[in-house]
Scaffold this active site. Structure first.
Site, short mmCIF file in Angstrom:
data_model
loop_
_atom_site.label_atom_id
_atom_site.label_comp_id
_atom_site.label_asym_id
_atom_site.label_seq_id
_atom_site.Cartn_x
_atom_site.Cartn_y
_atom_site.Cartn_z
N GLU A 271 0.84 -1.20 0.00
CA GLU A 271 0.00 0.00 0.00
C GLU A 271 0.88 1.25 0.00
O GLU A 271 0.39 2.35 0.17
CB GLU A 271 -0.96 0.00 1.18
N CYS B 147 -3.30 -4.61 3.78
CA CYS B 147 -2.19 -5.44 4.27
C CYS B 147 -2.20 -6.85 3.69
O CYS B 147 -1.42 -7.69 4.14
CB CYS B 147 -2.22 -5.51 5.79
N HIS C 187 -2.13 -12.18 10.18
CA HIS C 187 -1.77 -10.76 10.04
C HIS C 187 -1.55 -10.18 11.43
O HIS C 187 -2.29 -10.48 12.36
CB HIS C 187 -2.84 -9.99 9.29
#
Lengths: 388, 135, 347
Positions: free
Chosen positions: C81, C113, C235
């Protein structure tokens, strides 16, 4: 064979000429070089400009035409010689060749640089780098000319035990000489302590190991001895004019403590002039950085490798000592407007050989040598002058 | 530098692409198009290791315009395993000073961005060994 | 023929700033911040590092480990990103630096992400479909947190690269499954320097819903239970969320603890779950099964199951351990951090 001589020489003060354009600086020295001989600029049939980076400093190219226009010299063969920091002396060599070939009668060399329109050091560093180094394989990745000479200084110190103080003593000596030269940019004296304690530019070199920005112009009238005699009885002979190269990229060189192109140009010059280094009475060498002068003196054979630092510290290179070096104050103190500085080196020799150097006059100077280098040694030019 | 110039330099500066004269067995970096020893124009593209040792270095406190954004930084001359010497910036030294003889390898870094809207120039710099576990 | 991972590499810049240092600037209690986030310090890129340079470094390590000829590489995807260019792919820079051009497909991906794992799925598909022999998927970021925002404590820099193919596999892919919805928990408009987020809304309806559902969906698809996994990486926007997700899924915490690089290098965004996964690969024994679940705001999760092969032990010798990237470091203060990250207004 007819001797090639310098029949007149002059320079502006090297300083911040905020009120003068590049054409004004050039015109001033053209007038002060030709008028004493009762020559008009219109009589000059060759005008060779030595300028390093007028396009980058002031967005002005084709200085030959511009300066010819400024002085109504429409008949002169006028052009610029660019060889990085060695542009000034390279222009002298071109003018010498024009006379030597017999194609021209009077060649006027004008070294000129308008530097201080670029006000910020980082921009100046950038231009000096891109002009004199390998822009794609040195400058783009962050190396500066100062960092190159810093590594050369370290190599010299490591190889020969040269001391940091000895390197700094070059600046001290040149500032002392500058104090005796009314046209010098800096006339203040320096101490080794002051050099060492000034801001680091590229370790171990400090601000006072380097030259400041300055504007200026210097000119020489080159002609044959017979033509000169019609104009004046004060002239000096150009005994040798040589140019040589070593790799532009410092990394490509065998070692970092020498500049092979200086040695190459010097050997050719001694041969051409049929003299040996020990006969030289007065020397103007390239001192863009303090270490540059030390290496140059060794490459010129004036000192053995590794001994120039000690000799400088022992004051052997002062104007009243055995080997007077940069009696003008050098680039360090007289000032360093790139293209103009190389020509000014010969102006100094002209004055010394004609005993017109005032307070800094070298006694009985008969043979002088001037040397200039571009970058870390991509180009070197050497001239040897003598009294007649 | 122009975009086309940057593009031409990508092979050598992104991945140390050199040229080799197979007649003289001589390796050239930066790459050449003609072998200056024998005039051979058919030079072969080869990649070099990117591993070597530091020959000399200096810390730049007063950089050129383009590099003020990373100042102060170290630069040096590096001798690669293949015997080629080249100059470059040194990165990832932490707070340590570099040392002559220190082993280094290439890192891929930005050289500098062209203003706020131009391209960003990338290429090799050097760092203490990180990827080369065998040393 | 089985598809899987032939090589992997992680790169993190060596600068670190501690949560405590950042907290001090804003008058907050660093010790309790660190404890709450389960993050102690984060990595900060040098001024000459960005997503492209991080991607190249990670990919070089992955290629070295894979020992695949570069001609085998048919795809390069970079998920981030924080691509340095809005238009001009990071992926072509990486492909050129690796020397895998021109017979290669390449693209930049963005999905908050999880753009890195999206790229992995794409390469797995191309390889499994016999369209290419092998490809490289990278997730990397140099993310920015607005000064004073809670994100500033965790927004780190780093990335991971995977060479995916059929030969020299260190881990075989058992299956992958994704769970995706439109859930606006975190976003950044074109041209905005810092992202915006929905604070508590990033939790239950966003991170947890997607991570849990993706993991459960994958297990259902493959007929596995949580007990079948020896290791996991989720994550890791901080060090607390993945532990909570593990708890919800019934995964013993020691099976996920090793993945938590976030504690030392911060949240590397597109790199976060896969840097953790790479660390699990560094530590795994042959035969172990690893669960990888990414999460990208917006929102979606990609879940994968891998089985580590016997070849991993030899292959590791050709890579660089994630711990080496974590342990090489230089601490910087907030002033230096602000300069490096362009937080000081220069014009």
């Amino acid at each position: 064979m007819e001797k090639i001589v310098i029949a007149s020489a002059s320079m502006t003060k090297f300083t911040d000429h905020y009120d003068k354009d590049i054409r004004h600086l050039a015109s001033e020295v053209i007038a002060s070089t030709t008028l004493p001989l009762n020559l008009s600029p219109k009589d000059i049939d060759a005008l060779v400009i030595g300028s390093m980076a007028s396009q980058l400093f002031t967005r002005q190219g084709n200085l030959g035409a511009l300066i010819a226009q400024e002085n109504y010299m429409y008949n002169a063969s006028a052009f610029t010689v660019e060889a990085g920091e060695a542009s000034g002396q390279a222009a002298v060599r071109a003018a010498y060749s024009l006379i030597k070939s017999g194609m021209h009668d009077y060649a006027l060399v004008v070294g000129v640089e308008k530097v201080t329109d670029v006000l910020k050091l980082p921009k100046l560093q950038s231009i000096v780098g891109y002009v004199n180094m390998d822009s794609r394989y040195e400058v783009d990745m962050g190396l500066t000319l100062a960092s190159m000479y810093a590594m050369m200084a370290k190599a010299h110190m490591k190889k020969f035990g040269t001391k940091r103080e000895q390197i700094a003593s070059v600046a001290v000596k040149n500032h002392f000489h500058g104090s005796l030269n009314p046209l010098a940019q800096y006339r203040n004296k320096l101490s080794v302590e002051k050099v060492l304690s000034s801001e680091i530019v590229a370790s171990p070199l400090t601000l006072f190991d380097t030259c400041a920005a300055a504007d200026g112009a210097a000119a020489l009238l080159i002609t044959t001895e017979s033509k000169a005699k019609e104009l004046t009885d004060e002239y000096v002979e150009i005994k040798a004019s040589t140019l040589a190269h070593s790799p532009v990229r410092l990394a490509d060189r065998e070692n970092l403590y020498s500049i092979p192109s200086i040695k190459l140009a010097a050997e050719k010059a001694y041969e051409m002039a049929n003299v040996t280094p020990d006969k030289i009475d007065v020397v103007e060498v390239h001192d863009s950085y303090t270490i540059t002068e030390i290496i140059a003196l060794e490459e010129l054979g004036l000192f053995k490798r590794g001994e120039a630092g000690k000799a400088t510290e022992e004051k052997q290179t002062y104007f009243n000592s055995s080997i007077p070096v940069n009696t003008s104050g050098g680039m360090k103190a007289r000032g360093y407007p790139f293209g103009a500085a190389g020509v000014a080196q010969l102006v100094e020799l002209y004055l010394q050989l004609l005993s017109k150097a005032g307070d800094r006059q070298v006694k009985d100077a008969e043979l002088g040598l001037a040397q200039a280098v571009a970058g870390t040694g991509g180009t070197s030019v050497v001239h040897i002058l003598s009294t007649v | 530098m122009s975009i086309a110039d940057y593009w031409r330099l990508e092979a050598p500066r992104f991945r140390l692409e050199a040229t080799k004269c197979e007649k003289c067995e001589k390796l050239y970096f930066p790459p050449k198009v003609v072998c200056p020893q024998c005039g051979n124009k058919e030079l072969k593209k080869v990649e070099i290791s990117g591993k070597g040792k530091l020959i000399s270095f200096s810390r730049i406190d007063k950089p050129a315009d383009e590099h003020t954004y990373v100042a102060p930084y170290y630069v040096g001359i590096i001798e690669l395993e293949e015997g080629i010497r080249l100059s470059g910036s040194l990165v990832d030294l932490g707070d340590k000073e570099p040392e002559e003889g220190m082993k280094v390898e290439i890192a891929f870094r930005k050289y500098y961005p062209v203003g706020d809207e131009g391209v960003i120039y990338y290429g090799y710099k050097f760092r203490p060994l990180l990827m080369s576990l065998e040393d | 023929m089985q598809t899987g991972i032939a090589g992997y590499g992680v790169y993190a810049p060596m600068n670190r700033i501690t949560v405590d240092e950042i907290a001090g600037v804003w008058g907050e209690d660093g010790v309790s911040k660190s404890r709450g986030l389960n993050v102690f310090e984060k990595s900060v890129p040098d001024p000459d590092e960005d997503t492209i340079t991080i991607s190249v470094e990670a990919a070089r390590i992955a290629m070295k480990m894979s020992r695949l000829a570069r001609e085998k590489i048919g795809a390069v995807y970079v998920g981030s990103e924080s691509h340095p260019f809005a238009v001009y792919p990071s992926a072509v820079h990486v492909a050129e630096a690796l020397g895998v051009t021109p017979h290669v497909t390449a693209a930049d991906l963005e999905f908050a992400c999880k753009a890195g794992t999206a790229g992995m799925q794409m390469v797995f598909g191309l390889v499994a479909g016999n369209i290419i022999d092998a490809g490289i998927a990278i997730g990397a970021d140099t993310s920015q947190g607005r000064p004073g925002d809670p994100l500033e404590y965790t927004a780190g820099a780093g990335g991971a690269a995977f060479v995916i193919g059929k030969d020299n596999l260190v881990a075989e892919l058992e299956g992958t499954y994704s769970f995706t919805t439109d859930t606006p928990d975190f976003w950044r408009r074109e041209g905005a320097m810092y992202p915006s987020h929905g604070s508590r809304f990033t939790g239950a309806p966003a991170y947890f819903r997607h991570v849990i559902n993706a993991a459960n969906g994958l297990m259902e698809k493959l007929g596995l239970t949580i007990n079948d996994f020896d290791r996991a990486s989720f994550h890791q926007p901080n060090g607390a969320f993945p532990l909570k997700a593990a708890k919800i899924l019934g995964l013993p915490l020691e099976k996920i603890e090793d993945s938590l690089a976030v504690k030392y290098i911060g949240n590397t965004y597109s790199g976060a779950s896969i840097v953790g996964f790479a660390r699990q690969l560094d530590l795994a024994k042959p035969g172990e099964r690893i669960l990888l679940v990414s999460y990208g705001s917006g929102a979606g999760s990609d879940a994968f199951s891998f089985i580590v092969t016997d070849a991993i032990e030899d292959a590791r010798k050709h890579g660089v351990p994630v711990d080496k990237m974590i342990s090489r470091k230089r601490y910087i203060n907030y002033a230096t951090y602000a300069r490096y990250r362009g937080k000081i207004r220069m014009k």
